[in-house]
Design an enzyme around this catalytic site. Structure first.
Site, PDB file in Angstrom:
ATOM      1  N   HIS A  57      76.198  37.339 136.213  1.00  0.00           N
ATOM      2  CA  HIS A  57      75.062  37.008 137.049  1.00  0.00           C
ATOM      3  C   HIS A  57      74.307  35.971 136.429  1.00  0.00           C
ATOM      4  O   HIS A  57      74.389  35.892 135.324  1.00  0.00           O
ATOM      5  CB  HIS A  57      74.306  38.158 137.458  1.00  0.00           C
ATOM      6  N   HIS A  59      71.142  35.635 135.492  1.00  0.00           N
ATOM      7  CA  HIS A  59      69.894  35.558 134.553  1.00  0.00           C
ATOM      8  C   HIS A  59      70.116  34.815 133.328  1.00  0.00           C
ATOM      9  O   HIS A  59      71.173  34.871 132.871  1.00  0.00           O
ATOM     10  CB  HIS A  59      69.510  37.161 134.192  1.00  0.00           C
ATOM     11  N   ASP A  61      69.431  35.445 130.221  1.00  0.00           N
ATOM     12  CA  ASP A  61      69.925  36.243 129.098  1.00  0.00           C
ATOM     13  C   ASP A  61      71.327  36.538 129.276  1.00  0.00           C
ATOM     14  O   ASP A  61      71.820  37.091 128.341  1.00  0.00           O
ATOM     15  CB  ASP A  61      68.983  37.586 128.843  1.00  0.00           C
ATOM     16  N   HIS A  62      72.039  35.860 130.363  1.00  0.00           N
ATOM     17  CA  HIS A  62      73.419  36.311 130.296  1.00  0.00           C
ATOM     18  C   HIS A  62      73.903  34.872 130.643  1.00  0.00           C
ATOM     19  O   HIS A  62      75.266  34.500 130.528  1.00  0.00           O
ATOM     20  CB  HIS A  62      73.829  36.951 131.664  1.00  0.00           C
ATOM     21  N   HIS A 115      71.208  44.367 141.379  1.00  0.00           N
ATOM     22  CA  HIS A 115      70.301  43.626 140.394  1.00  0.00           C
ATOM     23  C   HIS A 115      70.128  42.430 140.664  1.00  0.00           C
ATOM     24  O   HIS A 115      68.881  41.917 140.743  1.00  0.00           O
ATOM     25  CB  HIS A 115      71.198  43.949 138.941  1.00  0.00           C
ATOM     26  N   ASP A 134      74.760  43.782 134.312  1.00  0.00           N
ATOM     27  CA  ASP A 134      73.347  44.803 134.287  1.00  0.00           C
ATOM     28  C   ASP A 134      73.333  45.432 135.709  1.00  0.00           C
ATOM     29  O   ASP A 134      72.409  46.074 136.089  1.00  0.00           O
ATOM     30  CB  ASP A 134      72.191  43.632 134.647  1.00  0.00           C
ATOM     31  N   HIS A 172      73.381  45.364 128.261  1.00  0.00           N
ATOM     32  CA  HIS A 172      72.461  45.932 127.437  1.00  0.00           C
ATOM     33  C   HIS A 172      72.613  47.515 126.680  1.00  0.00           C
ATOM     34  O   HIS A 172      73.249  47.854 127.267  1.00  0.00           O
ATOM     35  CB  HIS A 172      71.050  45.798 128.208  1.00  0.00           C
TER      36      HIS A 172
HETATM   37 FE    FE Z   1      70.405  41.123 131.343  1.00  0.00          FE
HETATM   38 ZN    ZN Z   2      69.735  40.722 134.530  1.00  0.00          ZN
END
Ligand code: FE
Ligand code: ZN
Length: 256
Positions: A57, A59, A61-62, A115, A134, A172
């Site tokens: 996805h 985001h 942090d990915h 998400h 996530d 995570h």
């Molecule tokens: Fe994440």
């Molecule tokens: Zn995420």
């Protein structure tokens, strides 16, 4: 035939990076790219050459590592068609049921929105591996940022139907905290009680509680257990639609 070797490593503050490597062909995929430097260091340590990034996805942090990793390795970036516009460097867009070849191994794309609206998971049926980003966490699930409870519940139902022996990797690690919440929802669950003990010991020495398995999650993760009579009773929701019960568990977790 199982052929993939998997390497999981911590990244950023609480992400995991994951590499999958096909020994026969040398093909290597990263599941997401949380951080370029850490991903390149992991590749160097293993002596593997990156061929793909499989994005779950959009985001940051990915995907934060996408541009620099692509520059350094020339890899192909695969990601969900439904959020392609927000995934840096994307080359190949995928949808439900699409297949992605990593050397001799094949991933099947499962759309798991909730998400984010376009979130996908990657299932390697022959290797009994699934990478869920996530969507599902160990004893937890992702926050509903771009989808409602009904949408997320449909996604979780798809994952719950995978073969129970499937090994599951997530974006995570919050397992220890998740267990404490789960025990407020289903304190009488013996599998959960046992799991919480193991996880607390792992957390004490900073060891990962991942990967997990579909079976372990079905047994202990409250977000996959809205059909549990004990949970329904505790929430006062006996016989209600499962997506509503799931939604109530998610709401309680948000306030925990
Ligand atoms: Fe994440
Ligand atoms: Zn995420």
């Amino acid at each position: 035939m199982a052929r993939l070797e998997v390497h999981q490593f911590p990244s950023r503050s609480d992400n995991y990076g994951v590499l999958v490597h096909d020994k026969a062909t040398g093909a290597t995929a990263a599941i997401d790219a949380p951080d370029a430097e850490e991903l390149l260091a992991a590749l160097h340590e293993k002596g593997w050459k990156l061929t793909h990034i499989l994005t779950t996805h959009h985001h940051n942090d990915h995907t934060a590592g996408n541009a620099a990793v692509k520059r350094a390795t020339g890899c192909t970036i695969v990601g969900p068609a439904k959020e392609a516009e927000s995934i840096p460097g994307i080359d190949v867009t995928v949808r439900e049921g699409d297949r992605v070849e990593i050397g001799g191994a094949t991933a099947r794309v499962i759309e798991t929105p909730g998400h984010t609206r376009g979130h996908v998971s990657y299932h390697f049926p022959d290797d009994e591996l699934v990478f869920v980003g996530d969507t599902l966490f160990s004893v937890g699930c992702g926050r509903l940022l771009e989808g409602d409870a009904k949408t997320m519940w449909s996604s979780l139902e798809k994952l719950a139907k995978l073969p129970p022996e499937t090994t599951l990797y997530c974006g995570h690690e919050y397992t220890d905290a998740n267990c404490r919440f789960a025990l407020t929802v289903e304190p009488e669950n013996h599998a959960l009680q046992a799991r919480a003990k193991v996880v607390a010991k792992l957390a004490e020495r900073g060891a990962p509680a991942l990967p997990t398995t579909i079976k372990q999650e079905l047994d202990s993760n409250p977000f996959l257990r809205p059909s549990s009579p004990a949970i329904q009773k505790r929430l006062g929701m006996e016989g209600r639609p499962l997506n509503e019960i799931f939604g109530e568990i998610r709401r309680r977790k948000d306030q925990f």
